[in-house]
Design a protein around this motif. Structure first.
Motif, PDB file in Angstrom:
ATOM      1  N   ALA A 167     -25.152  17.560  16.964  1.00 27.26           N
ATOM      2  CA  ALA A 167     -24.270  17.189  18.073  1.00 27.26           C
ATOM      3  C   ALA A 167     -25.030  16.281  19.029  1.00 27.26           C
ATOM      4  O   ALA A 167     -26.250  16.132  18.928  1.00 27.26           O
ATOM      5  N   VAL A 168     -24.286  15.717  19.958  1.00 26.29           N
ATOM      6  CA  VAL A 168     -24.912  15.065  21.110  1.00 26.29           C
ATOM      7  C   VAL A 168     -25.106  16.151  22.167  1.00 26.29           C
ATOM      8  O   VAL A 168     -24.156  16.860  22.505  1.00 26.29           O
ATOM      9  N   TYR A 169     -26.326  16.265  22.661  1.00 25.01           N
ATOM     10  CA  TYR A 169     -26.663  17.285  23.645  1.00 25.01           C
ATOM     11  C   TYR A 169     -26.758  16.659  25.034  1.00 25.01           C
ATOM     12  O   TYR A 169     -27.396  15.614  25.212  1.00 25.01           O
ATOM     13  N   TYR A 170     -26.126  17.321  25.992  1.00 22.95           N
ATOM     14  CA  TYR A 170     -26.091  16.847  27.369  1.00 22.95           C
ATOM     15  C   TYR A 170     -26.722  17.870  28.301  1.00 22.95           C
ATOM     16  O   TYR A 170     -26.473  19.072  28.162  1.00 22.95           O
ATOM     17  N   CYS A 171     -27.488  17.391  29.261  1.00 24.67           N
ATOM     18  CA  CYS A 171     -27.915  18.277  30.333  1.00 24.67           C
ATOM     19  C   CYS A 171     -26.985  18.054  31.526  1.00 24.67           C
ATOM     20  O   CYS A 171     -26.407  16.967  31.682  1.00 24.67           O
ATOM     21  N   ALA A 172     -26.833  19.086  32.324  1.00 24.45           N
ATOM     22  CA  ALA A 172     -25.906  19.033  33.440  1.00 24.45           C
ATOM     23  C   ALA A 172     -26.421  19.888  34.582  1.00 24.45           C
ATOM     24  O   ALA A 172     -27.237  20.797  34.373  1.00 24.45           O
ATOM     25  N   ALA A 173     -25.939  19.599  35.776  1.00 24.77           N
ATOM     26  CA  ALA A 173     -26.368  20.319  36.968  1.00 24.77           C
ATOM     27  C   ALA A 173     -25.165  20.708  37.812  1.00 24.77           C
ATOM     28  O   ALA A 173     -24.172  19.976  37.877  1.00 24.77           O
ATOM     29  N   THR A 174     -25.282  21.865  38.454  1.00 20.99           N
ATOM     30  CA  THR A 174     -24.239  22.316  39.364  1.00 20.99           C
ATOM     31  C   THR A 174     -24.862  23.100  40.507  1.00 20.99           C
ATOM     32  O   THR A 174     -25.881  23.772  40.319  1.00 20.99           O
ATOM     33  N   ALA A 175     -24.226  23.027  41.657  1.00 24.34           N
ATOM     34  CA  ALA A 175     -24.684  23.778  42.824  1.00 24.34           C
ATOM     35  C   ALA A 175     -23.957  25.113  42.953  1.00 24.34           C
ATOM     36  O   ALA A 175     -24.185  25.851  43.918  1.00 24.34           O
ATOM     37  N   LYS A 176     -23.095  25.428  42.015  1.00 21.22           N
ATOM     38  CA  LYS A 176     -22.351  26.679  42.031  1.00 21.22           C
ATOM     39  C   LYS A 176     -23.253  27.847  41.647  1.00 21.22           C
ATOM     40  O   LYS A 176     -24.405  27.679  41.264  1.00 21.22           O
ATOM     41  N   SER A 177     -22.712  29.040  41.749  1.00 16.35           N
ATOM     42  CA  SER A 177     -23.500  30.236  41.451  1.00 16.35           C
ATOM     43  C   SER A 177     -23.742  30.366  39.947  1.00 16.35           C
ATOM     44  O   SER A 177     -23.015  29.792  39.128  1.00 16.35           O
ATOM     45  N   PHE A 178     -24.764  31.141  39.616  1.00 17.37           N
ATOM     46  CA  PHE A 178     -25.175  31.347  38.221  1.00 17.37           C
ATOM     47  C   PHE A 178     -24.539  32.593  37.648  1.00 17.37           C
ATOM     48  O   PHE A 178     -24.430  33.607  38.348  1.00 17.37           O
TER      49      PHE A 178
END
Length: 123
Positions: free
Chosen positions: A91-102
């Motif tokens: 697959a194509v792998y993407y990294c991502a970021a969020t400021a929401k809770s874990f």
């Protein structure tokens, strides 16, 4: 936040590969980081997430026990160690970021995305 994923390539089934993601932000530790993937003809799906400190991780059932997510807040880096990859991990792998809770596992919950890096698992 700008994200740059790298490290993809061709790997044999049962081998190993490490993906990296560099983040350009002064507040890297404010963000939960995640890895997603998208195979041809399929929707983007969650792979793994890591908390702000790195002490907590969360995985999809399909990769738990084989993949490992980690981060280095001093370097603004997040990693995905892929051990014993299977053909279905192509697959194509993407990294991502969020400021929401874990943890966060949905695509729409992440605010920032890298460009993706292709991983091809061969038999």
């Amino acid at each position: 936040v700008q994200l740059q994923a790298s490290g993809g390539g061709l790997v044999q089934a049962g081998g190993s590969l490490r993906l990296s993601c560099a983040a350009s932000t002064r507040a890297f530790s404010d963000y939960i980081m995640g890895w997603f993937r998208q195979a041809p003809g399929k929707e983007r799906e969650f792979v793994a997430a890591i908390s702000r400190t790195g002490r907590s991780t969360y995985y999809s059932n399909s990769v738990r026990g084989r993949f490992s997510i980690s981060r280095d807040n001093s370097k603004n880096m997040v990693y995905l160690q892929m051990n014993s990859p299977k053909l279905d991990d192509t697959a194509v792998y993407y990294c991502a970021a969020t400021a929401k809770s874990f943890p966060r596992v949905e695509v729409h919950e992440y605010d920032y995305w890298g460009q993706g890096t292709l991983v091809t698992v061969s038999s």
